[in-house]
Write a protein that holds these residues in place. Structure first.
Motif, mmCIF file in Angstrom:
data_model
loop_
_atom_site.group_PDB
_atom_site.id
_atom_site.type_symbol
_atom_site.label_atom_id
_atom_site.label_comp_id
_atom_site.label_asym_id
_atom_site.label_seq_id
_atom_site.Cartn_x
_atom_site.Cartn_y
_atom_site.Cartn_z
ATOM 1 N N TYR A 152 -3.861 35.712 1.401
ATOM 2 C CA TYR A 152 -2.182 35.809 1.664
ATOM 3 C C TYR A 152 -1.708 34.749 0.523
ATOM 4 C CZ TYR A 152 2.083 34.033 4.047
ATOM 5 O OH TYR A 152 3.115 33.620 4.659
ATOM 6 N N TYR B 175 -2.418 42.339 2.745
ATOM 7 C CA TYR B 175 -1.670 41.159 3.012
ATOM 8 C C TYR B 175 -2.184 39.954 2.271
ATOM 9 C CZ TYR B 175 1.290 38.237 5.903
ATOM 10 O OH TYR B 175 2.134 37.155 6.335
ATOM 11 N N ILE C 70 0.552 37.571 -1.229
ATOM 12 C CA ILE C 70 1.949 37.604 -0.649
ATOM 13 C C ILE C 70 2.822 36.605 -1.082
ATOM 14 C CG2 ILE C 70 3.132 38.001 1.289
ATOM 15 C CD1 ILE C 70 1.336 40.394 0.448
ATOM 16 N N VAL D 57 7.688 33.531 -0.259
ATOM 17 C CA VAL D 57 7.232 35.076 -0.484
ATOM 18 C C VAL D 57 7.651 35.440 -1.857
ATOM 19 C CG1 VAL D 57 8.101 37.551 0.082
ATOM 20 C CG2 VAL D 57 7.733 35.666 1.998
ATOM 21 N N TYR E 291 5.754 44.012 -1.962
ATOM 22 C CA TYR E 291 4.324 43.467 -1.876
ATOM 23 C C TYR E 291 3.020 44.386 -2.493
ATOM 24 C CZ TYR E 291 7.000 42.275 2.048
ATOM 25 O OH TYR E 291 8.188 41.641 2.798
ATOM 26 N N PRO E 292 1.908 44.130 -2.902
ATOM 27 C CA PRO E 292 1.351 42.738 -2.831
ATOM 28 C C PRO E 292 1.739 41.480 -3.711
ATOM 29 C CG PRO E 292 -0.230 44.183 -3.526
ATOM 30 C CD PRO E 292 1.073 44.931 -3.519
ATOM 31 N N GLY E 293 3.169 41.527 -4.070
ATOM 32 C CA GLY E 293 3.481 40.165 -4.669
ATOM 33 C C GLY E 293 2.880 39.840 -6.009
ATOM 34 N N ARG F 249 0.951 43.141 -7.726
ATOM 35 C CA ARG F 249 1.590 44.627 -7.780
ATOM 36 C C ARG F 249 1.033 45.430 -8.874
ATOM 37 N NH1 ARG F 249 6.292 41.916 -6.681
ATOM 38 N NH2 ARG F 249 6.928 42.604 -8.522
ATOM 39 N N SER G 136 2.705 49.507 -4.732
ATOM 40 C CA SER G 136 4.223 48.644 -4.506
ATOM 41 C C SER G 136 4.376 49.099 -2.725
ATOM 42 C CB SER G 136 5.333 48.789 -5.177
ATOM 43 O OG SER G 136 6.559 48.210 -4.786
ATOM 44 N N GLU H 45 0.575 49.571 5.828
ATOM 45 C CA GLU H 45 1.474 49.486 4.729
ATOM 46 C C GLU H 45 2.283 50.645 4.703
ATOM 47 O OE1 GLU H 45 0.233 47.102 1.686
ATOM 48 O OE2 GLU H 45 -0.506 45.327 2.968
#
Length: 651
Positions: free
Chosen positions: A456, A481, A484, A491, A496-498, A501, A507, A533
């Motif tokens: 995460y 997750y 993130i 955040v 996501y996934p941040g 990506r 995305s 997701e």
């Protein structure tokens, strides 16, 4: 230290009349014991009153060991301060998040940030070190015992002051701290350092950044206690290695990577959890973690049990042969010491129902026979010592990420990151693949396959590290997750996934956690639970998708080319069979193979020396006879519940 595989356990002679000590040592020799941990819980007897010392009895203990040729892993007794300490210094007792001061009566009854505890701990450590420097039994320093097992976090005023000092060192300014913690939310902006407290009990959720930093601070406080004792020991006995027994894979309150950087050799404890369906796979995870913490070098199993433990709701005894299988599984995965808690089962005290090498019923027992037989077998495996285990796959694991995800205000409380890492490791175990654990910012150059099951939180450096691994030709698989938030639990914006990506070519705009018992069907035939997701592939190829539910039609499994390698992404928590299929595909793509072909339930691991001499361990955890096919096609029969070790000469 002598060569070979060290064998033994914790010896607590202070629990018994002195006339039993010679009998103990004679039985140790009969059982093949070569090393014992001694003095772990002896503070109240070594210093029965403040400043009053009695070492005579312990002199005789160590002399008995030396006379029998048995090494001492000599402890500093600082894990259990004596009653006089709590009586004289009640301010040093730990305080919980609700403000309750805990009292003496068990162990680890101290605040890790207490100045008086630290001073008294160093005093007894110095006395022990000066007394036994040069003693022929002394082989290793066993510093403290299971740091933070019961007092990982203290919320007292001394801890608050130490926490503020730690925060100044980490953030530098209040402005930086306020930014890191996002204190504009809920009117939490600090204007003075003195306003900052540990995350004590509050009417609602604590600040996630504050909670995360307090977990980091609390772990660092324990590391500081270790290094203070270690540095004192090194001044007096510079040539004696020092370590402490971690609880890798079971106790998540300490950053094991930080501790591992400070010990001379990694040591750990492991106990089977009776509620687990396959506890031997959890054992493998813990052993692989210990080896990884030691940089792939041999490590020390400081404690495990001969049979039942005493601290679970149902303390299950081990079946015949299980003691041997467990011990040799640790050995297979890199342990150069196989030790138990404890030597002689206690007659009184909180652990009197914990199994031991010498049970209450004495030497006419299954446990004693298996203990003695194991000692003889390990003596015959002395040549294995010093060999290493090489893994081509690694799972990324970071305690800070586990701590951050532990905050209660998450999209789902059902996605347990530590358990998910273990589940992916178990899938590789069942496929016969040996796997390391790796820090996200660590060296990944030796691996072909890197997995991020539940990461995460990842720093910019950690994110770039995985990108570089894939760019250089590696194969990566990330679970839902992951990537993130940044290292402050903020955040990562933009979808996501941040952090990953672009690496993953996916995305996600919204998470769809699932209620208990709900499963989503996948087009490929598997199912997803707990998590889903609403994602779209940007540059990735979609390998599987949702067949129903809110994200119907959206990708569930993707694969993206990145530089010379590929990166896979799962947007749901796949069922075990579907996860195994994904990881099998990733292993094939990365050319990661098991050391031998084995049927289900048979564990295969290889240890090897630099000169090419190797040892294939085949451990049959099933009730059926099995045959393992070693490299070159050699069939190796492994009877039900048995272990076979195939030696291969070097080149």
């Amino acid at each position: 230290m002598r060569g070979g595989i060290a064998y033994g356990g914790d010896w607590n002679p202070e629990q018994w009349p002195e006339e039993t000590w010679a009998e103990d040592v004679a039985l140790m020799r009969e059982a093949g014991v070569t090393r014992v941990s001694a003095g772990i819980f002896s503070w109240s007897l070594l210093e029965p009153a403040e400043g009053v010392y009695d070492f005579g009895w312990f002199d005789r203990v160590l002399d008995l060991l030396a006379g029998a040729g048995i090494e001492a892993c000599l402890a500093t007794p600082t894990a259990a301060p004596p009653p006089w300490f709590a009586h004289a210094y009640p301010e040093a007792l730990p305080v919980d998040a609700d403000g309750r001061r805990l009292h003496h009566g068990s162990r680890q009854g101290f605040c890790p940030s207490s100045p008086v505890y630290r001073a008294k701990a160093l005093e007894i450590t110095e006395r022990v070190a000066l007394r036994y420097a040069g003693h022929p039994a002394l082989a290793v320093w066993h510093v403290h015992n299971e740091y933070g097992c019961h007092n990982a976090r203290c919320y007292c005023d001394a801890s608050a002051e130490a926490f503020r000092a730690w925060l100044r060192g980490r953030h530098g300014t209040l402005e930086a701290l306020n930014d890191a913690w996002g204190t504009a939310f809920w009117s939490q902006r600090y204007s003075d350092w003195e306003q900052i407290l540990p995350p004590r009990a509050t009417p609602s959720f604590t600040n996630p950044g504050q909670q995360l930093d307090f977990r980091r601070f609390s772990s660092d406080a324990l590391v500081e206690l270790y290094t203070a004792e270690r540095d004192l020991l090194k001044k007096i006995t510079p040539d004696v290695p020092a370590t402490t027994n971690l609880m890798a894979g079971a106790h998540w309150d300490m950053d094991c990577w930080a501790f591992a950087a400070e010990v001379d050799v990694v040591a750990t404890d492991h106990y089977l959890i009776g509620g687990r369906e396959d506890p031997h796979i959890d054992l493998a995870f813990a052993a692989d973690y210990a080896r990884s913490l030691n940089g792939g070098r041999p490590w020390l199993l400081m404690e495990h049990s001969t049979s039942a433990v005493n601290w679970q709701g149902r303390n299950l005894a081990k079946a015949p042969g299980e003691l041997r299988r467990n011990s040799l599984a640790h050995l297979a995965r890199g342990a150069d010491a196989i030790m138990f808690f404890q030597w002689r089962a206690s007659r009184a005290g909180a652990e009197k129902w914990h199994s031991a090498m010498l049970p209450h019923a004495g030497t006419g027992t299954k446990v004693w026979r298996e203990t003695a037989a194991l000692g003889a077998e390990l003596a015959g495996l002395a040549e294995v010592a010093g060999s290493t285990v090489r893994a081509e796959a690694a799972i990324l694991l970071d305690h800070a990420s586990v701590w951050a995800q532990d905050h209660p205000a998450q999209p789902s409380g059902d996605l347990d990151p530590a358990e998910e890492a273990k589940r992916w490791h178990a899938a590789l175990w069942r496929a016969g693949i040996t796997c390391d654990l790796a820090h996200p910012e660590g060296d990944l150059s030796g691996y072909r396959l890197v997995l991020a099951p539940a990461l995460y939180l990842v720093s910019d450096a950690g994110a770039a590290n995985l990108e570089g691994f894939v760019r250089r030709g590696g194969v990566a698989v990330a679970g839902p997750y992951s990537g993130i938030v940044d290292e402050h639990d903020r955040v990562r914006l933009g979808g996501y996934p941040g952090a990953w990506r672009e690496l993953l070519g996916v995305s996600t705009e919204e998470f769809f956690p699932l209620p208990p018992g709900r499963a989503l069907r996948l087009a490929g035939g598997g199912t997803g639970r707990i998590w889903s997701e609403a994602a779209r592939a940007t540059t990735a190829e979609v390998l599987d998708s949702y067949a129903d539910g809110p994200p119907a039609g959206a990708p569930a499994w993707t694969r993206n080319a990145w530089g010379g390698g590929t990166a896979h992404y799962l947007t749901t928590r796949l069922d075990d069979a579907a996860l195994a299929a994904v990881l099998a595909a990733a292993c094939a793509e990365a050319r990661v193979e098991p050391p031998a072909r084995a049927p289900a339930g048979v564990e295969v691991v290889r240890r090897a020396h630099a000169d090419g001499r190797s040892y294939l361990f085949a451990i049959n955890h099933t009730g059926d006879d099995a045959v393992v096919t070693a490299p070159g096609g050699e069939p190796v029969p492994v009877p039900a519940g048995d272990v076979r070790i195939v030696r291969q000469p070097g080149g």
